[in-house]
Design a protein around this motif. Sequence first.
Motif, PDB file in Angstrom:
ATOM      1  N   LEU A   1     -16.412 103.926 -30.505  1.00  0.00           N
ATOM      2  CA  LEU A   1     -15.227 104.532 -31.085  1.00  0.00           C
ATOM      3  C   LEU A   1     -14.039 104.273 -30.161  1.00  0.00           C
ATOM      4  CD1 LEU A   1     -16.899 107.821 -32.360  1.00  0.00           C
ATOM      5  CD2 LEU A   1     -16.278 105.786 -33.692  1.00  0.00           C
ATOM      6  N   ARG A   2     -12.830 104.685 -30.564  1.00  0.00           N
ATOM      7  CA  ARG A   2     -11.626 104.241 -29.852  1.00  0.00           C
ATOM      8  C   ARG A   2     -11.311 105.036 -28.587  1.00  0.00           C
ATOM      9  NH1 ARG A   2      -8.441 102.785 -26.971  1.00  0.00           N
ATOM     10  NH2 ARG A   2      -6.489 101.655 -27.302  1.00  0.00           N
ATOM     11  N   ASP A   3     -11.381 106.359 -28.649  1.00  0.00           N
ATOM     12  CA  ASP A   3     -10.952 107.177 -27.511  1.00  0.00           C
ATOM     13  C   ASP A   3     -12.133 107.563 -26.632  1.00  0.00           C
ATOM     14  OD1 ASP A   3      -8.332 107.066 -28.428  1.00  0.00           O
ATOM     15  OD2 ASP A   3      -8.477 108.966 -29.517  1.00  0.00           O
ATOM     16  N   ALA A   4     -11.841 107.840 -25.353  1.00  0.00           N
ATOM     17  CA  ALA A   4     -12.913 108.210 -24.415  1.00  0.00           C
ATOM     18  C   ALA A   4     -13.683 109.428 -24.904  1.00  0.00           C
ATOM     19  CB  ALA A   4     -12.326 108.458 -23.029  1.00  0.00           C
ATOM     20  N   SER A   5     -12.976 110.434 -25.405  1.00  0.00           N
ATOM     21  CA  SER A   5     -13.647 111.651 -25.876  1.00  0.00           C
ATOM     22  C   SER A   5     -14.548 111.362 -27.070  1.00  0.00           C
ATOM     23  CB  SER A   5     -12.611 112.717 -26.240  1.00  0.00           C
ATOM     24  OG  SER A   5     -11.728 112.240 -27.247  1.00  0.00           O
ATOM     25  N   GLN A   6     -14.151 110.387 -27.904  1.00  0.00           N
ATOM     26  CA  GLN A   6     -14.986 109.998 -29.042  1.00  0.00           C
ATOM     27  C   GLN A   6     -16.194 109.192 -28.573  1.00  0.00           C
ATOM     28  OE1 GLN A   6     -11.967 107.796 -31.186  1.00  0.00           O
ATOM     29  NE2 GLN A   6     -11.547 109.503 -32.569  1.00  0.00           N
ATOM     30  N   GLN A   7     -15.981 108.276 -27.645  1.00  0.00           N
ATOM     31  CA  GLN A   7     -17.089 107.471 -27.125  1.00  0.00           C
ATOM     32  C   GLN A   7     -18.139 108.341 -26.439  1.00  0.00           C
ATOM     33  OE1 GLN A   7     -15.454 104.373 -24.630  1.00  0.00           O
ATOM     34  NE2 GLN A   7     -14.149 103.562 -26.254  1.00  0.00           N
ATOM     35  N   ALA A   8     -17.708 109.460 -25.866  1.00  0.00           N
ATOM     36  CA  ALA A   8     -18.633 110.361 -25.166  1.00  0.00           C
ATOM     37  C   ALA A   8     -19.617 111.030 -26.116  1.00  0.00           C
ATOM     38  CB  ALA A   8     -17.849 111.415 -24.393  1.00  0.00           C
ATOM     39  N   THR A   9     -19.361 110.965 -27.425  1.00  0.00           N
ATOM     40  CA  THR A   9     -20.291 111.524 -28.411  1.00  0.00           C
ATOM     41  C   THR A   9     -21.387 110.531 -28.772  1.00  0.00           C
ATOM     42  OG1 THR A   9     -19.030 110.740 -30.354  1.00  0.00           O
ATOM     43  CG2 THR A   9     -18.384 112.865 -29.406  1.00  0.00           C
ATOM     44  N   GLN A  10     -21.286 109.308 -28.300  1.00  0.00           N
ATOM     45  CA  GLN A  10     -22.247 108.257 -28.644  1.00  0.00           C
ATOM     46  C   GLN A  10     -23.298 108.112 -27.544  1.00  0.00           C
ATOM     47  OE1 GLN A  10     -18.589 105.494 -29.781  1.00  0.00           O
ATOM     48  NE2 GLN A  10     -20.443 104.627 -30.682  1.00  0.00           N
ATOM     49  N   GLY A  11     -24.456 107.635 -27.923  1.00  0.00           N
ATOM     50  CA  GLY A  11     -25.480 107.313 -26.945  1.00  0.00           C
ATOM     51  C   GLY A  11     -26.258 108.510 -26.437  1.00  0.00           C
ATOM     52  N   GLU A  12     -27.057 108.246 -25.407  1.00  0.00           N
ATOM     53  CA  GLU A  12     -27.970 109.229 -24.822  1.00  0.00           C
ATOM     54  C   GLU A  12     -27.499 109.596 -23.422  1.00  0.00           C
ATOM     55  OE1 GLU A  12     -32.458 109.079 -22.819  1.00  0.00           O
ATOM     56  OE2 GLU A  12     -31.741 107.431 -24.085  1.00  0.00           O
ATOM     57  N   ALA A  13     -27.401 110.887 -23.162  1.00  0.00           N
ATOM     58  CA  ALA A  13     -26.950 111.358 -21.852  1.00  0.00           C
ATOM     59  C   ALA A  13     -28.041 111.169 -20.804  1.00  0.00           C
ATOM     60  CB  ALA A  13     -26.536 112.823 -21.927  1.00  0.00           C
ATOM     61  N   LEU A  14     -27.632 110.730 -19.616  1.00  0.00           N
ATOM     62  CA  LEU A  14     -28.544 110.590 -18.482  1.00  0.00           C
ATOM     63  C   LEU A  14     -28.298 111.710 -17.491  1.00  0.00           C
ATOM     64  CD1 LEU A  14     -28.259 106.728 -17.906  1.00  0.00           C
ATOM     65  CD2 LEU A  14     -29.898 107.968 -19.335  1.00  0.00           C
ATOM     66  N   SER A  15     -29.349 112.111 -16.790  1.00  0.00           N
ATOM     67  CA  SER A  15     -29.225 113.249 -15.866  1.00  0.00           C
ATOM     68  C   SER A  15     -28.646 112.853 -14.516  1.00  0.00           C
ATOM     69  CB  SER A  15     -30.608 113.894 -15.663  1.00  0.00           C
ATOM     70  OG  SER A  15     -31.134 114.350 -16.886  1.00  0.00           O
ATOM     71  N   PHE A  16     -28.934 111.630 -14.091  1.00  0.00           N
ATOM     72  CA  PHE A  16     -28.510 111.219 -12.756  1.00  0.00           C
ATOM     73  C   PHE A  16     -27.972 109.794 -12.780  1.00  0.00           C
ATOM     74  CE2 PHE A  16     -32.169 114.098 -12.303  1.00  0.00           C
ATOM     75  CZ  PHE A  16     -31.564 115.142 -11.600  1.00  0.00           C
TER      76      PHE A  16
ATOM     77  N   ALA B   1     -19.758 105.727 -17.957  1.00  0.00           N
ATOM     78  CA  ALA B   1     -19.531 106.973 -17.232  1.00  0.00           C
ATOM     79  C   ALA B   1     -18.240 107.603 -17.737  1.00  0.00           C
ATOM     80  CB  ALA B   1     -19.442 106.711 -15.731  1.00  0.00           C
ATOM     81  N   PHE B   2     -18.298 108.922 -18.002  1.00  0.00           N
ATOM     82  CA  PHE B   2     -17.146 109.649 -18.537  1.00  0.00           C
ATOM     83  C   PHE B   2     -16.679 110.698 -17.534  1.00  0.00           C
ATOM     84  CE2 PHE B   2     -19.405 107.957 -22.152  1.00  0.00           C
ATOM     85  CZ  PHE B   2     -18.398 107.491 -22.974  1.00  0.00           C
ATOM     86  N   PHE B   3     -15.371 110.939 -17.559  1.00  0.00           N
ATOM     87  CA  PHE B   3     -14.743 111.802 -16.561  1.00  0.00           C
ATOM     88  C   PHE B   3     -13.812 112.779 -17.261  1.00  0.00           C
ATOM     89  CE2 PHE B   3     -15.797 107.644 -15.104  1.00  0.00           C
ATOM     90  CZ  PHE B   3     -16.473 107.850 -13.905  1.00  0.00           C
ATOM     91  N   ASP B   4     -13.764 114.020 -16.751  1.00  0.00           N
ATOM     92  CA  ASP B   4     -12.925 115.027 -17.407  1.00  0.00           C
ATOM     93  C   ASP B   4     -11.814 115.521 -16.484  1.00  0.00           C
ATOM     94  OD1 ASP B   4     -14.306 116.679 -15.654  1.00  0.00           O
ATOM     95  OD2 ASP B   4     -15.451 117.702 -17.207  1.00  0.00           O
ATOM     96  N   ASN B   5     -10.866 116.262 -17.090  1.00  0.00           N
ATOM     97  CA  ASN B   5      -9.770 116.840 -16.319  1.00  0.00           C
ATOM     98  C   ASN B   5     -10.104 118.285 -15.953  1.00  0.00           C
ATOM     99  OD1 ASN B   5      -9.367 118.320 -18.680  1.00  0.00           O
ATOM    100  ND2 ASN B   5      -7.552 117.158 -19.328  1.00  0.00           N
ATOM    101  N   ASN B   6      -9.140 118.988 -15.397  1.00  0.00           N
ATOM    102  CA  ASN B   6      -9.375 120.358 -14.942  1.00  0.00           C
ATOM    103  C   ASN B   6      -9.684 121.318 -16.077  1.00  0.00           C
ATOM    104  OD1 ASN B   6      -8.980 119.631 -12.270  1.00  0.00           O
ATOM    105  ND2 ASN B   6      -6.759 119.999 -12.359  1.00  0.00           N
ATOM    106  N   GLU B   7      -9.297 120.933 -17.303  1.00  0.00           N
ATOM    107  CA  GLU B   7      -9.582 121.779 -18.467  1.00  0.00           C
ATOM    108  C   GLU B   7     -10.922 121.424 -19.113  1.00  0.00           C
ATOM    109  OE1 GLU B   7      -6.259 120.302 -18.246  1.00  0.00           O
ATOM    110  OE2 GLU B   7      -5.921 122.161 -17.119  1.00  0.00           O
ATOM    111  N   GLY B   8     -11.628 120.454 -18.543  1.00  0.00           N
ATOM    112  CA  GLY B   8     -12.919 120.066 -19.091  1.00  0.00           C
ATOM    113  C   GLY B   8     -12.843 119.077 -20.226  1.00  0.00           C
ATOM    114  N   VAL B   9     -11.655 118.501 -20.471  1.00  0.00           N
ATOM    115  CA  VAL B   9     -11.474 117.534 -21.541  1.00  0.00           C
ATOM    116  C   VAL B   9     -11.758 116.129 -20.996  1.00  0.00           C
ATOM    117  CG1 VAL B   9      -9.848 116.527 -23.189  1.00  0.00           C
ATOM    118  CG2 VAL B   9      -9.750 118.972 -22.666  1.00  0.00           C
ATOM    119  N   ILE B  10     -12.599 115.380 -21.693  1.00  0.00           N
ATOM    120  CA  ILE B  10     -12.907 114.010 -21.261  1.00  0.00           C
ATOM    121  C   ILE B  10     -11.688 113.116 -21.488  1.00  0.00           C
ATOM    122  CG2 ILE B  10     -14.286 111.955 -21.786  1.00  0.00           C
ATOM    123  CD1 ILE B  10     -16.656 113.842 -22.234  1.00  0.00           C
TER     124      ILE B  10
END
Length: 249
Positions: free
Chosen positions: A167-182, A192-201
């Motif tokens: 998908l186009r935006d980072a927050s949308q791409q973060a909904t795709q795939g399988e999360a890894l623990s480490f 790899a996805f990164f968020d701001n101080n408000e927890g928004v990717i």
Amino acid sequence: MQYGICNLSIVPLRKEATDTSELVSQVLYGDIFKILEQRKNWSKIRLAFDSYEGWIDNKQYLETTEEQYKYLHKETPKLCIDLVEFIQDTNQQLHPIVLGSTLNALSILNHSHDGNIVEGKAPKENIIQSAFLYLNAPYLWGGKTPFGIDCSGFTQMVYKLNGYKLLRDASQQATQGEALSFIEESEPGDLAFFDNNEGVITHVGIIMKDNYIIHAHGKVRIDRLDHSGIYNVDKKMHTHKLRVIKKVI
């Protein structure tokens, strides 16, 4: 419903129907879309590839038929793999296109092209090789080309060149795939996805081997990745806070 196709190299997709509005993305040569609303000078469109919406200048696309749209939408994309190439029209005039442009509609547009083309899914190890094609491209909010690109435009285009849809935006791409623990579970080509101080990717990059990451921040660059986030090797400080790692392929 009406349909359109981009017949120019890089066309701005804007938030509102004005030239001074925010650039939210770019429409590249060969991209097809649905026309949701038409005004005198602008059309609101929804891109077929990622369903992203925005406003495009009516002078910067051609209308196409529903049949052509459906045909092109189901076709495996044939993509320009050259940094810059040219297509030729029936008047022998050359038109520039850029890396990642879609070439399935050449016959519909009466254009010819003899550059390098890639199509279909590539092995995961090709992801990093494709990412290097954009190395040092300047950061541009809404950009999707080697001449200006944002973080999620970068990851989307790299995956697109290898036959995968993000998908186009980072927050949308973060909904795709399988999360890894480490981080240790990740492979080169994972995201790899990164968020701001408000927890928004707000940021995304592509993981490389040996705890490096390639991402668009000022330019497409390579930095270190650790459990805290991205460590900028020039500034010698962390610039992004790690939220989640996703395996899409």
